[in-house]
Design a protein around this motif. Sequence first.
Motif, PDB file in Angstrom:
ATOM      1  N   UNK A 237      -1.136  10.548   8.503  1.00 24.48           N
ATOM      2  CA  UNK A 237      -2.243  10.276   7.580  1.00 24.48           C
ATOM      3  C   UNK A 237      -1.798   9.313   6.480  1.00 24.48           C
ATOM      4  N   UNK A 238      -0.586   9.507   6.006  1.00 26.92           N
ATOM      5  CA  UNK A 238      -0.033   8.590   4.999  1.00 26.92           C
ATOM      6  C   UNK A 238       0.120   7.188   5.577  1.00 26.92           C
ATOM      7  N   UNK A 239       0.652   7.091   6.782  1.00 24.96           N
ATOM      8  CA  UNK A 239       0.853   5.772   7.394  1.00 24.96           C
ATOM      9  C   UNK A 239      -0.458   5.040   7.622  1.00 24.96           C
ATOM     10  N   UNK A 240      -1.534   5.783   7.890  1.00 22.51           N
ATOM     11  CA  UNK A 240      -2.838   5.135   8.110  1.00 22.51           C
ATOM     12  C   UNK A 240      -3.319   4.380   6.873  1.00 22.51           C
ATOM     13  N   UNK A 241      -2.822   4.764   5.698  1.00 24.74           N
ATOM     14  CA  UNK A 241      -3.222   4.051   4.477  1.00 24.74           C
ATOM     15  C   UNK A 241      -2.809   2.589   4.525  1.00 24.74           C
ATOM     16  N   UNK A 242      -1.797   2.269   5.341  1.00 21.08           N
ATOM     17  CA  UNK A 242      -1.262   0.904   5.386  1.00 21.08           C
ATOM     18  C   UNK A 242      -1.774   0.126   6.595  1.00 21.08           C
ATOM     19  N   UNK A 243      -2.660   0.730   7.374  1.00 18.56           N
ATOM     20  CA  UNK A 243      -3.256   0.022   8.500  1.00 18.56           C
ATOM     21  C   UNK A 243      -4.018  -1.187   7.968  1.00 18.56           C
ATOM     22  N   UNK A 244      -4.101  -2.220   8.761  1.00 10.54           N
ATOM     23  CA  UNK A 244      -4.734  -3.464   8.310  1.00 10.54           C
ATOM     24  C   UNK A 244      -6.107  -3.193   7.715  1.00 10.54           C
ATOM     25  N   UNK A 280       1.135  -5.279   9.487  1.00 12.90           N
ATOM     26  CA  UNK A 280       1.600  -6.627   9.146  1.00 12.90           C
ATOM     27  C   UNK A 280       1.338  -6.994   7.689  1.00 12.90           C
ATOM     28  N   UNK A 281       0.376  -6.323   7.044  1.00  9.39           N
ATOM     29  CA  UNK A 281       0.086  -6.613   5.636  1.00  9.39           C
ATOM     30  C   UNK A 281       0.909  -5.756   4.677  1.00  9.39           C
ATOM     31  N   UNK A 282       1.671  -4.799   5.222  1.00 10.68           N
ATOM     32  CA  UNK A 282       2.459  -3.878   4.394  1.00 10.68           C
ATOM     33  C   UNK A 282       3.623  -4.654   3.793  1.00 10.68           C
ATOM     34  N   UNK A 283       3.601  -4.851   2.482  1.00 13.40           N
ATOM     35  CA  UNK A 283       4.512  -5.788   1.837  1.00 13.40           C
ATOM     36  C   UNK A 283       5.774  -5.147   1.278  1.00 13.40           C
ATOM     37  N   UNK A 284       5.668  -3.886   0.819  1.00  8.39           N
ATOM     38  CA  UNK A 284       6.784  -3.311   0.074  1.00  8.39           C
ATOM     39  C   UNK A 284       6.933  -1.826   0.339  1.00  8.39           C
ATOM     40  N   UNK A 285       8.171  -1.416   0.656  1.00 14.58           N
ATOM     41  CA  UNK A 285       8.565  -0.003   0.686  1.00 14.58           C
ATOM     42  C   UNK A 285       9.789   0.104  -0.216  1.00 14.58           C
ATOM     43  N   UNK A 286       9.585   0.521  -1.455  1.00 12.84           N
ATOM     44  CA  UNK A 286      10.707   0.691  -2.378  1.00 12.84           C
ATOM     45  C   UNK A 286      11.435   1.978  -1.999  1.00 12.84           C
ATOM     46  N   UNK A 287      12.751   1.889  -1.835  1.00 13.15           N
ATOM     47  CA  UNK A 287      13.553   3.043  -1.441  1.00 13.15           C
ATOM     48  C   UNK A 287      14.562   3.319  -2.543  1.00 13.15           C
ATOM     49  N   UNK A 308       4.080  -4.424  13.373  1.00 16.05           N
ATOM     50  CA  UNK A 308       3.934  -5.491  12.387  1.00 16.05           C
ATOM     51  C   UNK A 308       4.728  -5.349  11.108  1.00 16.05           C
ATOM     52  N   UNK A 309       5.407  -4.219  10.887  1.00 15.52           N
ATOM     53  CA  UNK A 309       6.162  -4.076   9.637  1.00 15.52           C
ATOM     54  C   UNK A 309       7.355  -5.024   9.633  1.00 15.52           C
TER      55      UNK A 309
END
Length: 553
Positions: A237-244, A280-287, A308-309
């Motif tokens: 569900x969290x990952x779906x937030x970043x779907x195109x 493909x639009x997911x720009x940033x994953x701060x770790x 696309x990541x």
Amino acid sequence: MSTDASESLLSWVSDPDPGRGIRFALPGTEWDLWTYDRLAGLVRQAAAGLRARGVRRGDVVSLVQRSGPHFVGSVFGAMMVGAIPSPIAPPLTFQDPDVYRDHVTGLTQTARPALVVTDADLAGSIASMVEVAPVVTTADILSPDALDVPEPGETALLQFTSGSSGRARGVAVPAAALAVNVAAIRAWLRMTPEDATASWLPIHHDMGLIGCLITPVVNRSDLWLLPPEEFIHNPVRYLRCFDAPSPGQPGAVLTSMPNFGLGYVTRRVKPQALAGMDFSAWRTVIVGAERVDDQVLDRFCALLGPHGLDRRAILPAYGMAEATLAVTGLPLEEEWRTVRFGPDAQPVTGCGRPLGGVSVSVRDEQDQELPDGQVGEIVVTGPSVARGYQHQGESASLTRIEDGVLHTADAGFLVDGQLFVLGRLGDSLKLRGRAVFAEDLELAMGQAGVPPLRMAALLGYRAGAPTVVAVFEQARPEWLETATHLLRRSTEGAEVVLLDAPRGAIARTSSGKPKRRRLWQAFVDDDMAGAVEVPIPSAARTQTLEMAPGGNR
């Protein structure tokens, strides 16, 4: 609060964007959208209600509230009247009630709030834990009137440290420091109002509160907010937030999480569950927030890359509550790198370069700056450094703020301007001329298959002898074999102890870090309930890990 800080932190309240807002996760698949104009009205009502209850400039207001619109109203409402919001995490479902009681009692005694605000169903239990201030419910502070003119104060937040190296300490964050750090994060990520964020982080400490709530709100961008338990239950569900993006759904492009969050995704999400998704639009994953494992980053990219990541979206970072939040971060469009000292040492992932206005150096025990590649204490200066600690008492933590200089008590080194973080100075041992860090041992065991939340490494001196303790929760035979093999190679010169403990025995902070000082003291006092020592072959203490010349690692 200066005029500039007031404008940057609260201007969204007087000029909200009605077309954007926060989507709070509801059970199932639905989201509760609160537009910024609706949230601004809630903030003004909360501010008026707090003022009516006698809260004044400089007063601390402790907030024991779950993630939701009323928490947002309380945080910014307190800022509007010049009070100092101080979030405290609500109880978890399976948390030991006695441990939680001690936690709340300790934090409120440190904060000395004028008022404690909590959810209606928690009011009775929270009131029984708090002796220093009245406890009211969220509904109690909502006034039918509204405060329209902000009267902000000099201090914007009282945020508590994680408590991994002792009792959590309250960090007084000036409004100017918060405004500067938020601006630095926005500049680093090139944030515009069109850049939506999604987060599952707890909103009660710095990474979730500042990085994934206050910054998107000040930025007036869309935010998708899930409680941590929803992420654990359903990471897809969290990952779906970043779907195109699609019509009516903005699609998030920014997020932050600790290393273990990425690892959790790779363990729980099957490739087929991502069918049809486009990242493909997911720009940033701060770790950040803990040691970064490059193997976990590789697995995360291997899982999401076919959808696309871009690997360059992964941005390791370093920060502390005492520095408001962010200190360093990898620049956009630059791929992370690791440095290895010696053939058997654990690789260290770089955490990027200092953000705007921040200066980072590495210093020796005489406080002299060290050249690139040499390990020492990480020291931070700049306008984001907090003023100090609230009602400072005794603390086991070595971190300190002196005249605007933050001595982090973290060990690390610089290479070409990039910071590499090794671990806490108080969680290491010098063995045969080299430093061994607890985080190194945990990282190695995690890479060998031991789940990161099922073990902790403790280092210290027992009866004058250097001692390494590996604590497992319901250890499996293969984990013990892994620990024996790893410690045989890496801890020559130390007494080695393996402990098998019940589930839940490893005390952790709200961000998942082991409370090493508490665990170490319980071990020394032989007071780790249910823990059983596992025999380890004497040969495990006779081998050594080959280290690089010079003893850096």
